[in-house]
Scaffold this motif. Structure first.
Motif, short mmCIF file in Angstrom:
data_model
loop_
_atom_site.label_atom_id
_atom_site.label_comp_id
_atom_site.label_asym_id
_atom_site.label_seq_id
_atom_site.Cartn_x
_atom_site.Cartn_y
_atom_site.Cartn_z
N GLN A 1 8.85 4.74 16.10
CA GLN A 1 7.89 3.29 15.64
C GLN A 1 7.78 3.23 14.26
O GLN A 1 7.21 4.26 13.63
CB GLN A 1 6.68 3.43 16.57
N VAL A 2 7.97 2.21 13.73
CA VAL A 2 7.85 2.14 12.18
C VAL A 2 6.28 1.54 12.13
O VAL A 2 5.72 0.90 12.85
CB VAL A 2 8.59 0.89 11.47
N GLN A 3 5.52 2.04 11.01
CA GLN A 3 4.06 1.79 10.79
C GLN A 3 3.99 2.09 9.36
O GLN A 3 4.36 3.08 8.66
CB GLN A 3 3.31 2.82 11.62
N LEU A 4 3.16 0.87 8.73
CA LEU A 4 2.74 1.01 7.30
C LEU A 4 1.41 1.06 7.41
O LEU A 4 0.77 0.18 7.94
CB LEU A 4 3.27 -0.15 6.65
N VAL A 5 0.60 1.90 6.66
CA VAL A 5 -0.91 1.67 6.52
C VAL A 5 -1.07 1.81 5.19
O VAL A 5 -0.98 2.75 4.45
CB VAL A 5 -1.26 3.02 7.35
N GLU A 6 -2.12 0.59 4.97
CA GLU A 6 -2.62 0.73 3.66
C GLU A 6 -4.13 1.27 3.38
O GLU A 6 -4.83 1.34 4.52
CB GLU A 6 -2.91 -0.95 3.15
N SER A 7 -4.46 1.74 2.45
CA SER A 7 -5.65 2.22 2.13
C SER A 7 -6.12 2.32 0.75
O SER A 7 -5.31 1.97 -0.09
CB SER A 7 -5.66 3.90 2.45
N GLY A 8 -7.25 2.64 0.56
CA GLY A 8 -7.96 2.25 -0.86
C GLY A 8 -8.70 1.23 -1.40
O GLY A 8 -9.07 1.10 -2.37
N GLY A 9 -8.73 0.19 -0.32
CA GLY A 9 -9.34 -0.93 -0.79
C GLY A 9 -10.90 -0.55 -0.63
O GLY A 9 -11.30 0.42 -0.53
N GLY A 10 -11.85 -1.58 -1.15
CA GLY A 10 -13.24 -1.51 -1.21
C GLY A 10 -13.70 -2.67 -2.16
O GLY A 10 -13.32 -3.50 -2.24
N LEU A 11 -14.89 -2.02 -2.33
CA LEU A 11 -15.82 -3.08 -3.00
C LEU A 11 -15.93 -2.63 -4.60
O LEU A 11 -16.00 -1.53 -4.81
CB LEU A 11 -17.27 -3.42 -2.57
N TYR A 117 8.59 -5.59 8.04
CA TYR A 117 7.65 -4.67 8.37
C TYR A 117 6.54 -4.72 7.80
O TYR A 117 6.48 -4.82 6.41
CB TYR A 117 7.93 -3.15 8.59
N TRP A 118 5.46 -4.98 8.04
CA TRP A 118 4.15 -5.04 7.33
C TRP A 118 2.84 -3.98 7.86
O TRP A 118 2.75 -3.74 9.17
CB TRP A 118 3.58 -6.70 7.75
N GLY A 119 2.12 -3.84 6.88
CA GLY A 119 0.86 -3.10 7.44
C GLY A 119 -0.39 -3.91 7.78
O GLY A 119 -0.01 -5.23 7.87
N GLN A 120 -1.40 -3.35 8.17
CA GLN A 120 -2.47 -4.11 8.82
C GLN A 120 -3.44 -4.87 7.61
O GLN A 120 -4.35 -5.67 8.00
CB GLN A 120 -3.38 -3.14 9.64
N GLY A 121 -3.27 -4.43 6.43
CA GLY A 121 -4.23 -4.85 5.26
C GLY A 121 -5.13 -4.06 5.01
O GLY A 121 -5.81 -3.38 5.82
#
Length: 128
Positions: A1-11, A117-121
C-alpha cells in the motif's frame, strides 16, 4: 500500500522558516518526480515546487522562487521543502504527490491531474 505522509507544518511568524517532509512507504521516491502543492481556504490547489526523478531538475512557482528549496534524500525515501522568508500568503495546507510520468518536467507546469499518489496534507500558518 502506497502512503505519503507530510510533516513539519505549524505556526510561524512572517519572515520565519519551516521545513516540510514527505515520507513515503510502499514505493521508492527515487523513481518518481515529486511535487509539493498547497491549497488555501477558498482557493484552488496550486503547484509550488517539483523535483524530477533522475536529473533532479527543479520547478518552482513564481510565488516561492528564491524563498523555497526542494530536495530529496532517496536513502531516507523522503522529499523536503525548505520554506524561508515566509509570508502570510503562504498560509495553506501543503501536500506532496508523485508525478509518475515526469509531466511537470516535460510541460513546465504543475497540474494536479498529472499527480497520482497524494499525502494527507500539513497545515502551514504564517502570522504577522
Amino acid at each position: 500500500q502506497v502512503q505519503l505522509v507530510e510533516s513539519g507544518g505549524g505556526l510561524v511568524q512572517a519572515g520565519g522558516s519551516l521545513r516540510l517532509s514527505c515520507a513515503a512507504s510502499g514505493l521508492s521516491l527515487g523513481h518518481y518526480a515529486i511535487g509539493w502543492f498547497r491549497q488555501a481556504p477558498g482557493k484552488e490547489r496550486e503547484g509550488v515546487s517539483c523535483i524530477s526523478s533522475h536529473d533532479d531538475s527543479i520547478y518552482y512557482s513564481d510565488s516561492v522562487k528564491g524563498r523555497f528549496t526542494i530536495s530529496r534524500n532517496n536513502v531516507r525515501n523522503t522529499v523536503y521543502l525548505q520554506m524561508n522568508s515566509l509570508k502570510p500568503e503562504d498560509t495553506a495546507v501543503y501536500y506532496c504527490a508523485t508525478d509518475p510520468f515526469s509531466t511537470t518536467k516535460a510541460m513546465g507546469v504543475m497540474t494536479t491531474r498529472d499527480f497520482d499518489y497524494w499525502g494527507q496534507g500539513a497545515q502551514v500558518t504564517v502570522y504577522t
